[in-house]
Write a protein that holds these residues in place. Structure first.
Motif, PDB file in Angstrom:
ATOM      1  N   GLY A   9      24.650  12.369  34.847  1.00 41.24           N
ATOM      2  CA  GLY A   9      25.667  11.382  34.638  1.00 41.24           C
ATOM      3  C   GLY A   9      26.192  10.594  35.933  1.00 41.24           C
ATOM      4  O   GLY A   9      25.414  10.724  37.244  1.00 41.24           O
ATOM      5  N   PHE A  10      27.211  10.099  35.950  1.00 43.34           N
ATOM      6  CA  PHE A  10      27.902   9.274  36.906  1.00 43.34           C
ATOM      7  C   PHE A  10      29.302   9.590  37.051  1.00 43.34           C
ATOM      8  O   PHE A  10      30.052   9.676  36.003  1.00 43.34           O
ATOM      9  N   ALA A  11      29.874   9.415  38.065  1.00 42.55           N
ATOM     10  CA  ALA A  11      31.475   9.498  38.208  1.00 42.55           C
ATOM     11  C   ALA A  11      32.198   8.027  37.703  1.00 42.55           C
ATOM     12  O   ALA A  11      31.639   6.969  38.109  1.00 42.55           O
ATOM     13  N   LEU A  12      33.092   8.013  36.866  1.00 36.49           N
ATOM     14  CA  LEU A  12      33.798   6.881  36.413  1.00 36.49           C
ATOM     15  C   LEU A  12      34.636   6.311  37.380  1.00 36.49           C
ATOM     16  O   LEU A  12      35.215   5.143  37.316  1.00 36.49           O
ATOM     17  N   GLU A  23      36.758  24.581  46.599  1.00 37.18           N
ATOM     18  CA  GLU A  23      35.864  24.691  45.281  1.00 37.18           C
ATOM     19  C   GLU A  23      35.756  23.291  44.573  1.00 37.18           C
ATOM     20  O   GLU A  23      35.158  23.261  43.729  1.00 37.18           O
ATOM     21  N   TYR A  24      36.521  22.264  45.110  1.00 44.03           N
ATOM     22  CA  TYR A  24      36.578  21.124  44.478  1.00 44.03           C
ATOM     23  C   TYR A  24      35.818  19.989  44.839  1.00 44.03           C
ATOM     24  O   TYR A  24      35.515  20.205  46.096  1.00 44.03           O
ATOM     25  N   LEU A  25      35.208  19.143  44.123  1.00 41.33           N
ATOM     26  CA  LEU A  25      34.310  18.098  44.567  1.00 41.33           C
ATOM     27  C   LEU A  25      35.025  16.742  44.553  1.00 41.33           C
ATOM     28  O   LEU A  25      35.345  16.294  43.602  1.00 41.33           O
ATOM     29  N   ASP A  26      34.714  16.001  45.903  1.00 42.90           N
ATOM     30  CA  ASP A  26      35.008  14.595  45.789  1.00 42.90           C
ATOM     31  C   ASP A  26      34.037  13.704  45.048  1.00 42.90           C
ATOM     32  O   ASP A  26      32.927  13.956  45.128  1.00 42.90           O
ATOM     33  N   LEU A  27      34.616  12.608  44.657  1.00 39.15           N
ATOM     34  CA  LEU A  27      33.710  11.613  43.871  1.00 39.15           C
ATOM     35  C   LEU A  27      34.139  10.287  44.206  1.00 39.15           C
ATOM     36  O   LEU A  27      35.028  10.067  44.338  1.00 39.15           O
ATOM     37  N   LEU A  28      32.859   9.581  44.222  1.00 46.23           N
ATOM     38  CA  LEU A  28      33.116   8.261  44.519  1.00 46.23           C
ATOM     39  C   LEU A  28      32.637   7.397  43.032  1.00 46.23           C
ATOM     40  O   LEU A  28      31.531   7.874  42.544  1.00 46.23           O
ATOM     41  N   GLU A  29      33.243   6.327  42.573  1.00 48.83           N
ATOM     42  CA  GLU A  29      32.999   5.834  41.521  1.00 48.83           C
ATOM     43  C   GLU A  29      31.626   5.514  41.464  1.00 48.83           C
ATOM     44  O   GLU A  29      31.011   4.790  42.325  1.00 48.83           O
ATOM     45  N   GLY A  30      30.664   5.631  40.327  1.00 45.87           N
ATOM     46  CA  GLY A  30      29.340   5.202  40.342  1.00 45.87           C
ATOM     47  C   GLY A  30      28.242   6.138  40.681  1.00 45.87           C
ATOM     48  O   GLY A  30      27.233   5.900  40.481  1.00 45.87           O
ATOM     49  N   GLU A  31      28.868   7.247  41.474  1.00 48.86           N
ATOM     50  CA  GLU A  31      27.599   7.962  42.074  1.00 48.86           C
ATOM     51  C   GLU A  31      27.273   9.052  41.130  1.00 48.86           C
ATOM     52  O   GLU A  31      27.833   9.268  40.214  1.00 48.86           O
ATOM     53  N   ALA A  61      36.866  16.461  34.104  1.00 48.13           N
ATOM     54  CA  ALA A  61      35.828  16.282  33.278  1.00 48.13           C
ATOM     55  C   ALA A  61      36.050  14.724  32.673  1.00 48.13           C
ATOM     56  O   ALA A  61      34.892  13.926  32.596  1.00 48.13           O
ATOM     57  N   ALA A  62      37.065  14.209  32.679  1.00 45.67           N
ATOM     58  CA  ALA A  62      37.441  12.648  32.203  1.00 45.67           C
ATOM     59  C   ALA A  62      36.894  11.816  33.228  1.00 45.67           C
ATOM     60  O   ALA A  62      36.843  10.532  32.907  1.00 45.67           O
ATOM     61  N   TYR A  63      36.513  12.096  34.469  1.00 50.58           N
ATOM     62  CA  TYR A  63      36.035  11.347  35.722  1.00 50.58           C
ATOM     63  C   TYR A  63      34.500  11.214  35.603  1.00 50.58           C
ATOM     64  O   TYR A  63      33.903  10.663  36.251  1.00 50.58           O
ATOM     65  N   TRP A  64      33.834  11.910  34.487  1.00 52.30           N
ATOM     66  CA  TRP A  64      32.213  11.850  34.478  1.00 52.30           C
ATOM     67  C   TRP A  64      31.798  11.337  33.152  1.00 52.30           C
ATOM     68  O   TRP A  64      32.601  11.589  32.194  1.00 52.30           O
ATOM     69  N   LYS A  65      30.713  10.853  33.186  1.00 52.87           N
ATOM     70  CA  LYS A  65      30.086  10.128  31.907  1.00 52.87           C
ATOM     71  C   LYS A  65      28.576  10.279  32.133  1.00 52.87           C
ATOM     72  O   LYS A  65      27.835  10.045  33.063  1.00 52.87           O
ATOM     73  N   ALA A  66      28.062  10.960  31.016  1.00 52.70           N
ATOM     74  CA  ALA A  66      26.664  10.944  30.740  1.00 52.70           C
ATOM     75  C   ALA A  66      26.153   9.749  30.797  1.00 52.70           C
ATOM     76  O   ALA A  66      26.397   8.541  30.275  1.00 52.70           O
ATOM     77  N   TYR A  67      24.477   9.386  31.519  1.00 54.46           N
ATOM     78  CA  TYR A  67      23.836   8.534  31.239  1.00 54.46           C
ATOM     79  C   TYR A  67      23.323   8.322  29.879  1.00 54.46           C
ATOM     80  O   TYR A  67      23.345   9.320  29.204  1.00 54.46           O
TER      81      TYR A  67
END
Length: 107
Positions: A9-12, A23-31, A61-67
């Motif tokens: 999936g990808f980061a929203l 232990e937490y993961l930085d996310l960039l929108e769309g990655e 979890a709300a920051y992630w979406k499945a392809y």
């Protein structure tokens, strides 16, 4: 509930993990992010891997979406048929050789 299956999936949205800990993961929108675990008992957190560098950690979890699901079944079916047809014709001589070898052993 049980954990979800591993999903791509990808980061929203962006998520800055630093205030939460290592232990937490930085996310960039769309990655691209592979989701490994998302359970009720994790209270809204998911565990996954950021594909650009292989880093793993927790993120909301709300920051992630499945392809979306892959190609339509009709397309996949026609591809399988075309591969099946070519495999059947290319393996026919091998099957005949195997049969004659088996007959030699048992005769």
């Amino acid at each position: 509930a049980s954990p979800v299956q591993v999903q791509s999936g990808f980061a929203l949205a962006d998520f800055a993990a630093q205030p939460y800990g290592s232990e937490y993961l930085d996310l960039l929108e769309g990655e691209h992010v592979t989701l490994f675990v998302c359970r009720d008992e994790d209270k809204g957190w998911a565990f996954g891997e950021r594909l650009r560098d292989g880093s793993k950690g927790w993120f909301p979890a709300a920051y992630w979406k499945a392809y979306p699901s892959p190609s339509p079944p009709a397309l996949g079916h026609s591809l399988l048929e075309s591969h099946g047809a070519s495999r059947a014709t290319s393996s026919a001589p091998l099957e005949a050789e195997s049969l004659s070898a088996a007959e030699d052993v048992y005769s």
